[in-house]
Design a protein around this motif. Structure first.
Motif, short mmCIF file in Angstrom:
data_model
loop_
_atom_site.label_atom_id
_atom_site.label_comp_id
_atom_site.label_asym_id
_atom_site.label_seq_id
_atom_site.Cartn_x
_atom_site.Cartn_y
_atom_site.Cartn_z
N SER A 275 -14.92 37.96 -27.07
CA SER A 275 -14.18 39.02 -26.38
C SER A 275 -15.08 39.71 -25.35
O SER A 275 -14.66 39.98 -24.22
N LEU A 276 -16.33 39.99 -25.75
CA LEU A 276 -17.26 40.65 -24.82
C LEU A 276 -17.58 39.75 -23.64
O LEU A 276 -17.67 40.21 -22.49
N ILE A 277 -17.73 38.45 -23.91
CA ILE A 277 -18.03 37.51 -22.82
C ILE A 277 -16.85 37.45 -21.83
O ILE A 277 -17.05 37.41 -20.61
N VAL A 278 -15.62 37.48 -22.37
CA VAL A 278 -14.43 37.49 -21.49
C VAL A 278 -14.44 38.74 -20.61
O VAL A 278 -14.15 38.69 -19.41
N LYS A 279 -14.81 39.87 -21.22
CA LYS A 279 -14.86 41.13 -20.45
C LYS A 279 -15.92 41.05 -19.35
O LYS A 279 -15.70 41.50 -18.22
N LEU A 280 -17.08 40.49 -19.69
CA LEU A 280 -18.15 40.33 -18.69
C LEU A 280 -17.72 39.39 -17.57
O LEU A 280 -18.03 39.60 -16.40
N LYS A 281 -16.99 38.35 -17.97
CA LYS A 281 -16.51 37.35 -17.00
C LYS A 281 -15.52 38.01 -16.03
O LYS A 281 -15.58 37.80 -14.81
N THR A 282 -14.62 38.83 -16.59
CA THR A 282 -13.63 39.54 -15.76
C THR A 282 -14.34 40.47 -14.79
O THR A 282 -13.95 40.60 -13.63
N GLU A 283 -15.39 41.12 -15.27
CA GLU A 283 -16.10 42.12 -14.46
C GLU A 283 -16.96 41.47 -13.38
O GLU A 283 -17.01 41.95 -12.25
N CYS A 284 -17.67 40.38 -13.75
CA CYS A 284 -18.70 39.84 -12.84
C CYS A 284 -18.47 38.40 -12.38
O CYS A 284 -19.28 37.85 -11.64
N GLY A 285 -17.42 37.76 -12.88
CA GLY A 285 -17.15 36.39 -12.44
C GLY A 285 -17.73 35.33 -13.36
O GLY A 285 -18.56 35.61 -14.23
#
Length: 733
Positions: A444-454
């Motif tokens: 979940s955290l990785i998805v959030k980081l991906k959404t934020e930074c690509g």
């Protein structure tokens, strides 16, 4: 029919003239004049309105409209002069009552007179452009009563006196006030404004100027605000009860100016009770009141915002630079989150969720979080703590809330790539030790980081999860092809892709013979199934479970240790006493790691499976080690942790910083090339601006470093300087 000629019909006037009695007009007017007197004297019941209407009609018809009109003006004026004397004679409170009674009488009389003179109103008055009867009656009342020298000032003073009495707590006859004020409004806006409103506003300003001065000397900020709010509500209520609705804006402006705008700075900075104290004590009600009052005056909200921002930046700066608070990274980040929650709550509950306050809060947090160069590391350590043990037994919704809060802090970081470096190290340790609380939370955290930074930001993190899954399949294959090893899986190998994991090159140690043989079998199997690959053992990242028997009683335990610790403990199968030098020589573990490993097995109470001589907390090169025969534990399985600093040591920090700087160089160069490829020609300052803008989602690029990268690209013929203007660069295809 069609052949018949069309005829035009005409109606001709009488051939003989109608002769009117010369005294007709006077006689008729006398009848009408008498009727007007009777109406004013409340004797209208005996009048025939039909007959009176016909008389007025005939007068206008026979061209005596002017006589009728002038007679009406004179008769009404004389009556109003009598009324004026009656009103003037009224004493005290009966003055307004008499005025109101006479006004009502005049209105009733006017209605009857207008009905009688309706024909004049409809024909004579429009054609001669004279004032209609009703309006005429109002104008005459205004001139003879309201603007009478003996009534005008007295009326103004009486009305203002009543307002003052009401402001000081007395009960007044609001119905009477409403009637008198409505009379002024009926006489025209200018009468209401000039004869009452203008003076009312001046007197009110003076009243509130004095009252605010008195309040501010004796009240704290919260109490003053309550009084100001009460006064404001009273004035709004006063308007609804007996003033013109258009007066509301004007009187509230007066109260706002005198009670709030003129004392704004003194209120927010008031000692022991001003804005800062309200923020510290979470006084939502007082803060909400201040917000609602200050928003009514120019620069009110910006004043609150500036003081809040200044206070927040100051406390934030203390928070991130206080050496005492930096000792525990998890506590440090928790304090930041608590501070953010506190101000989010204030903005939501007291400041109407105002976006400008939210922006001020965000810019303040961004300012002070980045004052501490270790913020990215500490935020990653906080996540590590939560995902290792902090989220056990926490519901999925609460996990999401915590992760969202972490992401919020992450957005404030200017050096997001530094966070990525640490996060990758911490994630690697969690995955390899199997210590993560929840794979779902990790993903979940990785998805959030991906959404934020690509995708680029998280591709390696996702690769780490892929490797863990692939390693499980590899181990199934290995044991399936080596049935002689049986069901007991003595060796579990995780094969890590070099680019995805934060591995350290060239760290080796001498494994025990039993392990070396097994590792060699796995190497042969893996290289046999995968062509073109190389394996290098990362012994510093592994763990082991070993069975140990202590003392003469033969107390048995299963010890969970690191690979390095296993290598050291296995040496004691063949020796009772080993010196530090002997252990170092036999295992070839790097000195710093070996000392930490021995310290955790010989110096930690409850985990001291070894004992050392001499006894001390630190490991020296002259120390000797023995198995601790007296070791006991109430648990069969004992985890022997490694003594490690939660935060990086200074050399490690320098090394990480260096790796980050190296990783940034190609990113800066790539950004420069992308920009120059599309722009072809660009000056130095614009390149700096555009590169900074492009990279700000990952880190804040240093202009000096950008300049060095430009020089490097010029040397490698990607760019060239303009021959005339040296600050201009051209892209070379």
């Amino acid at each position: 029919m069609s052949n018949q000629k069309k005829r035009n019909f005409q109606i001709e006037a009488f051939k003989h003239r109608v002769v009117v009695d010369p005294k007709y007009a006077d006689k008729t007017w006398k009848i009408l004049e008498h009727a007007i007197h009777e109406i004013y004297n409340h004797n209208a019941s005996g009048l025939s309105f039909e007959e009176l209407y016909r008389n007025a009609y005939n007068m206008v018809l026979h061209k005596f409209g002017e006589k009728l009109y002038n007679g009406l003006v004179a008769t009404m004026t004389s009556h109003l002069r009598e009324i004026s004397k009656s009103i003037e004679a009224a004493q005290g409170d009966s003055f307004l009552e008499e005025l109101n009674r006479k006004w009502n009488d005049h209105n009733k009389a006017l209605q009857m007179i207008r009905d009688i003179l309706m024909y004049m109103d409809r024909t004579y008055i429009p054609s001669t452009r004279k004032t209609p009867v009703h309006e005429l009656g109002l104008n005459l009342w205004r001139d003879n009563i309201i603007h009478s020298s003996k009534i005008q000032t007295r009326l103004q003073n009486t009305l203002l006196e009543l307002v003052h009495r009401e402001r000081t707590g007395e009960v007044i006859d609001r119905g009477l006030m409403r009637n008198i004020v409505k009379m002024l409004m009926d006489l025209g806006c200018s009468v209401y404004q000039e004869d009452f409103e203008k003076l009312f506003l001046e007197v009110s300003a003076e009243f509130y100027r004095g009252e605010s001065q008195k309040f501010i000397e004796c009240c704290d900020c919260g109490d003053y605000m309550k009084k100001a709010e009460k006064r404001l509500n009273e004035e709004i209520e006063r308007v609804t009860h007996y003033l013109d609705s258009k007066s509301e804006v004007k009187i509230t402006n007066v109260v706002e100016k005198e009670m709030i705008a003129n004392h704004m700075l003194r209120l927010v900075h008031m000692e022991n009770s001003g804005l800062v104290n309200m923020l510290l004590d979470d006084k939502y009600e007082d803060l909400g009141r201040m917000y609602n009052l200050f928003r009514r005056v120019p620069d009110g909200l910006s004043t609150i915002r500036e003081v809040m921002t200044s206070h927040l930046r100051e406390t934030g700066k203390q928070l991130v630079t206080d050496a005492e608070r930096l000792k525990d990274p998890v506590e440090f980040v928790q304090r930041l989150l608590d501070e953010k929650d506190k101000y989010d709550s204030i903005i939501t509950n007291a400041f109407n969720n105002d976006k400008t306050f939210q922006n001020a809060l965000n810019s303040s947090f961004e300012y002070f979080i980045n004052l501490n160069a270790r913020s990215p590391e500490f935020i990653s350590l906080f996540v590590d703590d939560k995902l290792r043990k902090g989220l056990k037994g926490v519901s999925e919704e609460d996990v999401e809330v915590i992760l969202d809060k972490v992401m919020m802090l992450f957005r404030y970081l200017q050096e997001k790539d530094v966070f990525e470096k640490y996060y990758k190290q911490h994630l690697a340790k969690r995955l390899l030790s199997g210590k993560t609380v929840s794979d779902d939370a990790e993903r979940s955290l990785i998805v959030k980081l991906k959404t934020e930074c690509g995708y680029q930001f998280t591709s390696k993190l996702e690769g780490m999860f892929t490797d863990m899954k692939t390693s499980q399949d590899t181990m199934h294959g290995f044991y399936a092809s080596h049935l002689e090893l049986g069901d007991a899986r003595t060796l579990v190998v995780q094969v890590l892709t070099t680019g995805s994991w934060p591995t350290q090159p060239g760290v080796t140690c001498n494994l025990p013979a039993e392990m070396s043989a097994l590792c060699e079998k796995f190497r042969s199997y893996y290289l046999g199934t995968h062509t073109g690959r190389r394996l290098s053992w990362q012994t510093n990242m592994g763990t082991a479970d070993i069975k140990a028997t202590f003392g003469k009683g033969g107390q048995k335990h299963e010890l969970n240790v690191s690979t390095y610790q296993m290598c050291v403990l296995m040496l004691f199968n063949n020796a009772e006493r080993l010196s530090y030098k002997e252990i170092e020589q036999a295992t070839e573990i790097p000195a710093a790691d070996l000392k930490r490993c021995l310290q955790s097995m010989a110096c930690v109470k409850g985990k001291n499976v070894l004992r050392k001589e001499p006894m001390s907390k630190d490991i020296g090169e002259e120390d000797a080690f023995f198995v601790n025969d007296k070791f006991t534990s109430k648990f069969y399985k004992v985890k022997i942790g490694t003594v490690v600093a939660q935060k990086e040591s200074e050399p490690e920090k320098q090394e990480t910083r260096q790796r980050v700087e190296e990783d940034r160089k190609p990113q800066i160069e790539a950004a420069i090339v992308r920009i120059m490829k599309s722009r072809r020609v660009l000056d130095h300052n614009n390149i700096i601006t555009e590169v900074t803008k492009q990279l700000q989602s990952r880190f804040l690029a240093n202009p000096t470093e950008i300049k060095k990268r430009i020089e490097s690209l010029i040397e490698r013929d990607f760019l060239e300087r303009d021959s005339v203007d040296r600050k201009l660069y051209r892209y070379l295809a």
